[in-house]
Design an enzyme around this catalytic site. Structure first.
Site: not given
Ligand code: PLA
Length: 450
Positions: A175, A256, A292
């Site tokens: 991520w 995570d 999610k």
């Molecule tokens: N950790 C991981 C692995 C994630 O994919 C995401 C969200 C988060 C933490 C954090 O989410 P939150 O703060 O909303 O609880 N990833 C998303 C959104 C869904 C983003 O990048 O913010 C994504 O599309 O990768």
């Protein structure tokens, strides 16, 4: 301080348009009269690029093609391509609205206790010895991002060897925000191999050898399930091998978990890796998001958990850690937001609502799995060059398609399909109306860029 001439942006409404002759003159005068007086010149504060994911969302919104498809941000959509308020969340919302005692007071610094205790149980299992031995300290955070950040801040301050921060190992890829969050607090980052481009599966040997060769007591960030962006998870047997290496090397696991219940539809199964590590007696931390699995994206509900290894002084260690987490939390956000926390807490504390939530989770994960099947079979039907089994082998919100940056760009330009340039698609953006359109578009760009 030098007084500045009024800028055209603060002119009265009658002359507020920047295209009036007067404002244009004023603009020119401003430029001539005032050399730059900022403390933040471009070499100190260069123009940063827009966040790729939120930039994508903006571009999608601005596209007026009726065929446009949003496969960018990982947010669940129903079969009509619409956000889905979970029916169980609507019910919890009703409970709050009908509660005459409900108010908008501050939560305690560590958040809503009725949420954090159940959130820990959800991860570790109700009968976990870590809980009965009081080896867990939990803090409600600003969703998963806030939890990763709080953990990063805690480690930056307190996890040092000979006075220096340890390097944190991230999967390649991961991520994108992980890199920014850890480097913002001064934790150096490195990568371990994760995705094998050839098999579109796990590069297990590469992962193991890098972790085995990393300096002792490194920090290792692990995606508990539904790896973002690849959709590739280790098998239970592979998790056991990973745990053995981390044990041997005294590495510190940082989990995570943003997709529990969303990956397989089964909350316990999706917590399997975390529970195994806790059973093995690791001291570890967990960042947990409810964005999610509850569809509470904008409500920013999540938790950070510290779990001590079993030891005679473990409860005492946990209390000390909690006291420092409280200080970090107080200085950063004071106390977390109440609304999403109440929703999640109502569901987690009511057996009937909890059962309904599990049903809602199966609806979401089931629809995503059926879209994986539909996409794979359409691509195979079309005879699209390449192998497409990874679409159904991968799990969770995302699929790492293997499409190149050039193909991604073509999909956007020629077909109004929006996805991140690394070839990741949010499976939830596909539905029975657009999956064929998407498959045909992929077929076309794969053939034309072969
Ligand atoms: N950790 C991981 C692995 C994630 O994919 C995401 C969200 C988060 C933490 C954090 O989410 P939150 O703060 O909303 O609880 N990833 C998303 C959104 C869904 C983003 O990048 O913010 C994504 O599309 O990768």
């Amino acid at each position: 301080m030098a007084s500045r001439p009024p800028s055209h942006t603060t002119a009265s409404p009658s002359s507020s348009s920047s295209s009036t002759p007067l404002s244009r003159l004023q603009n020119i005068a401003n430029h001539m009269a005032s050399p730059s007086v900022t403390s933040f010149p471009p070499d100190a504060v260069p123009q940063a690029p827009e966040d790729p994911l939120f930039g994508l969302a903006r571009a999608y919104k601005a596209d007026d093609s009726p065929n446009k498809v949003d496969l960018g941000i990982g947010a669940y959509r129903d079969d009509n391509g619409k956000p889905w308020v979970l029916p169980v969340v609507r019910k919890a919302d009703e409970v709050i609205r009908n509660d005459p005692e409900a108010n908008h007071e501050y939560l305690p610094i560590a958040g809503l206790a009725a949420l954090t205790s159940k959130a820990a149980e959800l991860l570790l299992g109700t009968g976990s010895p870590a809980l009965s031995e009081k080896r867990v300290s939990s803090v409600q955070t600003i969703s998963g991002t806030g939890a990763v950040h709080l953990g990063a801040l805690f480690l930056a301050k307190f996890y040092k060897v000979n006075g220096a921060n340890r390097t944190l190992y991230l999967s390649n890829p991961t991520w994108a925000n992980h890199n920014q969050i850890f480097s913002n607090v001064g934790i150096p980052t490195a990568q371990y191999p994760y995705f094998d481009k050839k098999t579109k599966g796990l590069d297990f040997e590469g992962m193991k050898s890098t972790l085995a060769n990393a300096p002792d007591r490194s920090i290792v960030l692990l995606h508990a399930c539904a790896h973002n962006p690849t959709g590739v998870d280790p098998t239970p047997e592979q998790w056991r091998e990973i745990a053995a290496i981390l044990k041997e090397k005294n590495h510190f696991p940082f989990f995570d978990t943003a997709y529990q219940g969303f990956a397989s539809g089964d909350l316990d199964r999706d917590a399997g890796a975390i529970r195994y590590f806790v059973e093995q007696g690791f001291e570890l931390v967990i960042a947990q998001s409810f964005a999610k699995n509850f569809g509470l994206y904008g409500e920013r509900a999540g938790c950070f958990h510290y779990v001590a290894a079993p030891a005679s002084d473990a409860a005492n260690t946990t209390t000390r850690v909690a006291s420092q987490l409280a200080i970090l939390q107080r200085s950063e956000i004071s106390n977390p937001p109440i609304y999403g926390a109440k929703i999640a807490s109502i569901v987690l504390n009511d057996p009937a609502l909890f059962a309904e939530w599990q049903e809602n989770l199966r609806t979401m994960s089931g629809r995503i799995i059926s879209m994986r099947e539909a996409l794979r079979s359409k691509l195979e039907e079309l005879g699209t060059p390449g192998q497409w089994n990874h679409i159904t082998d991968q799990i969770g919100m995302f699929s790492f398609t293997g499409l190149s940056e050039k193909q991604v760009q073509k999909l956007r330009e020629d077909f109004h399909i929006y996805m991140t340039k690394n070839g990741r698609i949010s499976m939830a953006g596909l539905n029975t109306r657009n999956v064929e359109y998407f498959a045909k578009a992929v077929d076309s760009v794969v053939r034309s860029t072969e």
